[in-house]
Design a protein around this motif. Structure first.
Motif, PDB file in Angstrom:
ATOM      1  N   PHE A   1     151.817 -53.809  41.833  1.00  0.00           N
ATOM      2  CA  PHE A   1     150.699 -54.036  40.915  1.00  0.00           C
ATOM      3  C   PHE A   1     149.460 -53.321  41.437  1.00  0.00           C
ATOM      4  O   PHE A   1     149.000 -53.584  42.556  1.00  0.00           O
ATOM      5  N   TYR A   2     148.942 -52.385  40.631  1.00  0.00           N
ATOM      6  CA  TYR A   2     147.751 -51.629  41.013  1.00  0.00           C
ATOM      7  C   TYR A   2     146.559 -52.037  40.142  1.00  0.00           C
ATOM      8  O   TYR A   2     146.714 -52.305  38.945  1.00  0.00           O
ATOM      9  N   THR A   3     145.383 -52.051  40.774  1.00  0.00           N
ATOM     10  CA  THR A   3     144.158 -52.408  40.050  1.00  0.00           C
ATOM     11  C   THR A   3     143.040 -51.445  40.431  1.00  0.00           C
ATOM     12  O   THR A   3     143.021 -50.888  41.526  1.00  0.00           O
ATOM     13  N   HIS A   4     142.109 -51.294  39.496  1.00  0.00           N
ATOM     14  CA  HIS A   4     140.984 -50.350  39.683  1.00  0.00           C
ATOM     15  C   HIS A   4     139.764 -50.985  39.028  1.00  0.00           C
ATOM     16  O   HIS A   4     139.645 -51.026  37.806  1.00  0.00           O
ATOM     17  N   PRO A   5     138.842 -51.574  39.829  1.00  0.00           N
ATOM     18  CA  PRO A   5     137.718 -52.324  39.261  1.00  0.00           C
ATOM     19  C   PRO A   5     136.461 -51.473  39.056  1.00  0.00           C
ATOM     20  O   PRO A   5     136.153 -50.571  39.844  1.00  0.00           O
ATOM     21  N   GLU A   6     135.739 -51.784  37.981  1.00  0.00           N
ATOM     22  CA  GLU A   6     134.420 -51.204  37.712  1.00  0.00           C
ATOM     23  C   GLU A   6     133.410 -52.339  37.926  1.00  0.00           C
ATOM     24  O   GLU A   6     133.300 -53.232  37.093  1.00  0.00           O
ATOM     25  N   ILE A   7     132.674 -52.299  39.037  1.00  0.00           N
ATOM     26  CA  ILE A   7     131.877 -53.452  39.457  1.00  0.00           C
ATOM     27  C   ILE A   7     130.414 -53.248  39.090  1.00  0.00           C
ATOM     28  O   ILE A   7     129.793 -52.283  39.528  1.00  0.00           O
ATOM     29  N   GLU A   8     129.887 -54.160  38.283  1.00  0.00           N
ATOM     30  CA  GLU A   8     128.494 -54.098  37.847  1.00  0.00           C
ATOM     31  C   GLU A   8     127.669 -55.165  38.575  1.00  0.00           C
ATOM     32  O   GLU A   8     128.179 -56.250  38.881  1.00  0.00           O
ATOM     33  N   PHE A   9     126.399 -54.855  38.815  1.00  0.00           N
ATOM     34  CA  PHE A   9     125.499 -55.803  39.466  1.00  0.00           C
ATOM     35  C   PHE A   9     124.062 -55.381  39.174  1.00  0.00           C
ATOM     36  O   PHE A   9     123.806 -54.272  38.683  1.00  0.00           O
ATOM     37  N   PHE A  10     123.131 -56.288  39.464  1.00  0.00           N
ATOM     38  CA  PHE A  10     121.703 -56.023  39.233  1.00  0.00           C
ATOM     39  C   PHE A  10     120.965 -55.900  40.562  1.00  0.00           C
ATOM     40  O   PHE A  10     121.321 -56.554  41.554  1.00  0.00           O
ATOM     41  N   LEU A  11     119.910 -55.087  40.551  1.00  0.00           N
ATOM     42  CA  LEU A  11     118.962 -55.017  41.660  1.00  0.00           C
ATOM     43  C   LEU A  11     117.621 -55.549  41.175  1.00  0.00           C
ATOM     44  O   LEU A  11     117.097 -55.102  40.145  1.00  0.00           O
TER      45      LEU A  11
ATOM     46  N   HIS B   1     119.496 -58.760  27.979  1.00  0.00           N
ATOM     47  CA  HIS B   1     120.168 -57.546  28.433  1.00  0.00           C
ATOM     48  C   HIS B   1     121.629 -57.849  28.758  1.00  0.00           C
ATOM     49  O   HIS B   1     121.997 -59.009  28.943  1.00  0.00           O
ATOM     50  N   PRO B   2     122.478 -56.814  28.836  1.00  0.00           N
ATOM     51  CA  PRO B   2     123.907 -57.055  29.085  1.00  0.00           C
ATOM     52  C   PRO B   2     124.141 -57.765  30.411  1.00  0.00           C
ATOM     53  O   PRO B   2     123.343 -57.650  31.348  1.00  0.00           O
ATOM     54  N   GLY B   3     125.253 -58.487  30.487  1.00  0.00           N
ATOM     55  CA  GLY B   3     125.651 -59.114  31.739  1.00  0.00           C
ATOM     56  C   GLY B   3     126.459 -58.149  32.588  1.00  0.00           C
ATOM     57  O   GLY B   3     126.716 -57.008  32.197  1.00  0.00           O
ATOM     58  N   SER B   4     126.854 -58.616  33.772  1.00  0.00           N
ATOM     59  CA  SER B   4     127.616 -57.786  34.703  1.00  0.00           C
ATOM     60  C   SER B   4     129.088 -58.166  34.670  1.00  0.00           C
ATOM     61  O   SER B   4     129.452 -59.293  35.018  1.00  0.00           O
ATOM     62  N   GLY B   5     129.906 -57.229  34.257  1.00  0.00           N
ATOM     63  CA  GLY B   5     131.342 -57.438  34.219  1.00  0.00           C
ATOM     64  C   GLY B   5     132.030 -56.759  35.397  1.00  0.00           C
ATOM     65  O   GLY B   5     131.411 -56.044  36.183  1.00  0.00           O
ATOM     66  N   MET B   6     133.323 -57.002  35.513  1.00  0.00           N
ATOM     67  CA  MET B   6     134.164 -56.252  36.448  1.00  0.00           C
ATOM     68  C   MET B   6     135.419 -55.834  35.674  1.00  0.00           C
ATOM     69  O   MET B   6     136.513 -56.356  35.886  1.00  0.00           O
ATOM     70  N   HIS B   7     135.201 -54.909  34.704  1.00  0.00           N
ATOM     71  CA  HIS B   7     136.338 -54.384  33.956  1.00  0.00           C
ATOM     72  C   HIS B   7     137.360 -53.849  34.952  1.00  0.00           C
ATOM     73  O   HIS B   7     137.006 -53.090  35.861  1.00  0.00           O
ATOM     74  N   THR B   8     138.611 -54.258  34.790  1.00  0.00           N
ATOM     75  CA  THR B   8     139.631 -53.862  35.765  1.00  0.00           C
ATOM     76  C   THR B   8     140.809 -53.216  35.058  1.00  0.00           C
ATOM     77  O   THR B   8     141.375 -53.782  34.124  1.00  0.00           O
ATOM     78  N   HIS B   9     141.158 -52.010  35.527  1.00  0.00           N
ATOM     79  CA  HIS B   9     142.314 -51.275  35.003  1.00  0.00           C
ATOM     80  C   HIS B   9     143.561 -51.746  35.752  1.00  0.00           C
ATOM     81  O   HIS B   9     143.544 -51.874  36.977  1.00  0.00           O
ATOM     82  N   LEU B  10     144.623 -51.999  35.004  1.00  0.00           N
ATOM     83  CA  LEU B  10     145.848 -52.581  35.552  1.00  0.00           C
ATOM     84  C   LEU B  10     147.035 -51.671  35.262  1.00  0.00           C
ATOM     85  O   LEU B  10     147.139 -51.107  34.163  1.00  0.00           O
ATOM     86  N   SER B  11     147.950 -51.566  36.225  1.00  0.00           N
ATOM     87  CA  SER B  11     149.210 -50.861  35.960  1.00  0.00           C
ATOM     88  C   SER B  11     150.285 -51.377  36.903  1.00  0.00           C
ATOM     89  O   SER B  11     149.985 -51.881  37.996  1.00  0.00           O
ATOM     90  N   LEU B  12     151.520 -51.277  36.465  1.00  0.00           N
ATOM     91  CA  LEU B  12     152.681 -51.610  37.293  1.00  0.00           C
ATOM     92  C   LEU B  12     153.432 -50.331  37.615  1.00  0.00           C
ATOM     93  O   LEU B  12     153.636 -49.481  36.740  1.00  0.00           O
ATOM     94  N   PHE B  13     153.852 -50.189  38.860  1.00  0.00           N
ATOM     95  CA  PHE B  13     154.663 -49.048  39.258  1.00  0.00           C
ATOM     96  C   PHE B  13     156.026 -49.533  39.737  1.00  0.00           C
ATOM     97  O   PHE B  13     156.138 -50.606  40.351  1.00  0.00           O
ATOM     98  N   GLU B  14     157.056 -48.728  39.467  1.00  0.00           N
ATOM     99  CA  GLU B  14     158.386 -48.920  40.044  1.00  0.00           C
ATOM    100  C   GLU B  14     158.601 -47.737  40.982  1.00  0.00           C
ATOM    101  O   GLU B  14     158.915 -46.638  40.531  1.00  0.00           O
ATOM    102  N   GLY B  15     158.378 -47.963  42.273  1.00  0.00           N
ATOM    103  CA  GLY B  15     158.376 -46.842  43.216  1.00  0.00           C
ATOM    104  C   GLY B  15     157.200 -45.928  42.902  1.00  0.00           C
ATOM    105  O   GLY B  15     156.059 -46.360  42.843  1.00  0.00           O
ATOM    106  N   ASP B  16     157.505 -44.638  42.669  1.00  0.00           N
ATOM    107  CA  ASP B  16     156.450 -43.670  42.332  1.00  0.00           C
ATOM    108  C   ASP B  16     156.263 -43.517  40.826  1.00  0.00           C
ATOM    109  O   ASP B  16     155.459 -42.696  40.391  1.00  0.00           O
ATOM    110  N   ARG B  17     157.002 -44.290  40.041  1.00  0.00           N
ATOM    111  CA  ARG B  17     156.971 -44.119  38.580  1.00  0.00           C
ATOM    112  C   ARG B  17     156.124 -45.198  37.944  1.00  0.00           C
ATOM    113  O   ARG B  17     156.263 -46.388  38.232  1.00  0.00           O
ATOM    114  N   ASN B  18     155.230 -44.801  37.058  1.00  0.00           N
ATOM    115  CA  ASN B  18     154.391 -45.749  36.328  1.00  0.00           C
ATOM    116  C   ASN B  18     155.236 -46.449  35.269  1.00  0.00           C
ATOM    117  O   ASN B  18     155.693 -45.818  34.302  1.00  0.00           O
ATOM    118  N   ALA B  19     155.426 -47.752  35.441  1.00  0.00           N
ATOM    119  CA  ALA B  19     156.272 -48.508  34.508  1.00  0.00           C
ATOM    120  C   ALA B  19     155.611 -48.687  33.154  1.00  0.00           C
ATOM    121  O   ALA B  19     156.272 -49.102  32.194  1.00  0.00           O
TER     122      ALA B  19
END
Length: 445
Positions: free
Chosen positions: A125-135, A237-255
């Motif tokens: 299981f692979y994930t890739h997060p887009e992390i938002e925050f305020f300063l 104003h917009p809130g801060s999300g953590m949109h996350t991209h998800l994928s499953l791999f079988e070995g080197d192949r994207n399922a």
């Protein structure tokens, strides 16, 4: 002694590391730390470091307080912000009981258990997060509205702006710790930033998210500003999300990839999506665990409030990004409800469990939504068969309480503690008399 442990011991000696911080996370997602001297490191690897579990949120009852923190040598990194000598390093820990068995209260173990179930079916299981925050400019004062560091908007480049320098320094620190960054930019709200981490297996990503939050707060302190991952700190104003991209791999192949299929999505990908949509309400208390999380979800814009999916539809709960015909391994789905204050270990565990349930049970994916869901009327949404996500923490708790899937994924201990804690948070919130009520009602009632 394995090679990773040998590498850590050798590096600590060669680089004159004076303290090693052992990190772990409580059930609510707060980072905990204990520092040990290098002389104690070898025994820490073999015997662990004992601590009082009853003092940690959700870990243990008084009568079973003794616990062990076992450092994971694969997570060793030198902390780049601890002075010129760089004399401090860190490792994440797995929490064990005195007899050496895993602690069922450890969020990292909850995710490991879910990943092990996926591995039994041949998946990584692979994930890739887009992390938002305020300063913000200064420490928060009770009753005051926080002041953003700038008035920038989406993708704005603000010359000499705090955010620009901040992102550069934060990224340099992250990459010094081996955490790869893919993109960074100013987000839609004033003072709002986004930094996207490169995809990795879900356990590495969860560790990276915990490290990311600390790095961001360290850089903020150094620059004299305040960083906040609060889901919705500003009303207009917009809130801060953590949109996350998800994928499953079988070995080197994207399922998830199937050449020639609609949107290049395989049968497994469609069933995984159907699983998340089917169980979306049950897992929302975990992916959006704070009272304030629901101010973001009901606020419109790009925060989803309805259970649906779409191709490049940023108002949908699940989005299928534009596919690249020559890059099948980039086929993925994006979950858009989660906010950046979630416990990443628990959130990724329930997302994976819901998706795998869809594959195991052969769930059918409903038709996608191409319209901006926020612009539709309630009757139009009902006609499309769309159901709402929980609109408050109370509704989310009620949905989670009934969920066999979440109970099984989190385990009895974490499930019970999490629900007890969230009920207490909701009860405390309901007792508050807000500025809104005083301003609206006090003069006229």
């Amino acid at each position: 002694m394995d090679k990773q442990t040998e590498f850590v011991l050798r590096t600590v000696e060669e680089r004159d590391i004076r303290f090693v911080r052992l990190w772990f996370t409580d059930v609510l997602g707060f980072l905990k730390s204990v520092a040990i001297a290098p002389a104690e490191l070898e025994s820490a690897f073999t015997e662990g470091i004992g601590f009082d579990g009853s003092a940690i949120e959700g870990f243990a009852r008084i009568q079973e307080a003794d616990m062990l923190a076992m450092p994971d040598p694969g997570t060793f990194q030198v902390l780049p912000w601890r002075g010129e000598s760089q004399g401090v390093a860190r490792m994440f820990c797995d929490i064990r009981m005195p007899d050496g068995s895993p602690s069922f209260a450890d969020p990292r173990y909850v995710l490991k258990r879910a990943l092990s179930k996926a591995a039994d079916q041949g998946f990584t299981f692979y994930t890739h997060p887009e992390i938002e925050f305020f300063l913000f400019k200064q420490p928060h004062q009770p009753g005051a509205v926080p002041v953003p560091v700038d008035e920038g908007g989406y993708f704005d480049h603000t010359p000499q702006g705090v955010g620009y320098d901040f992102r550069r320094q934060a990224i340099q620190m992250l990459e010094a710790m081996g955490i790869s960054v893919e993109f960074s930019h100013h987000e839609g709200g004033p003072g709002q930033q986004e930094i996207d981490l490169r995809y990795a297996d879900a356990l590495t990503t969860a560790d990276n998210v915990m490290t990311f939050r600390l790095v961001v707060k360290e850089v903020a302190l150094e620059q004299g500003v305040i960083a906040s991952f609060m889901p919705k700190p500003l009303r207009d104003h917009p809130g801060s999300g953590m949109h996350t991209h998800l994928s499953l791999f079988e070995g080197d192949r994207n399922a998830f990839f199937e050449a020639g299929a609609e949107l290049q999505l395989s049968k497994a990908a469609r069933a995984f999506m159907a699983g998340i949509l089917t169980h979306a309400g049950e897992i929302t208390a975990v992916t959006n665990q704070w009272v304030n999380s629901y101010k973001r979800l009901v606020g419109g814009g790009e925060a989803p409030a309805w259970v649906c999916w779409g191709h490049n539809n940023r108002s949908a709960l699940l989005r299928v990004p534009m596919y690249k015909p020559d890059k099948g391994n980039s086929t993925r789905i994006e979950f858009r409800a989660m906010d950046s204050a979630a416990n990443p270990y628990l959130a990724y565990a329930v997302l994976l469990a819901a998706g795998l349930k869809g594959i195991e049970e052969g769930y059918e994916l409903p038709p996608g939504a191409d319209d901006d869901v926020w612009s539709l009327s309630n009757s139009e949404r009902r006609a499309l068969g769309l159901s709402p996500l929980p609109a408050s923490l109370s509704e989310a708790i009620a949905a989670m309480e009934r969920s066999e899937l979440v109970a099984e994924t989190l385990g009895e201990h974490v499930f019970d503690f999490f629900l007890r804690n969230k009920r207490a948070e909701w009860a405390d919130y309901r007792r508050q008399v807000t500025a809104f009520e005083l301003d609206r009602y006090l003069p006229v009632l």
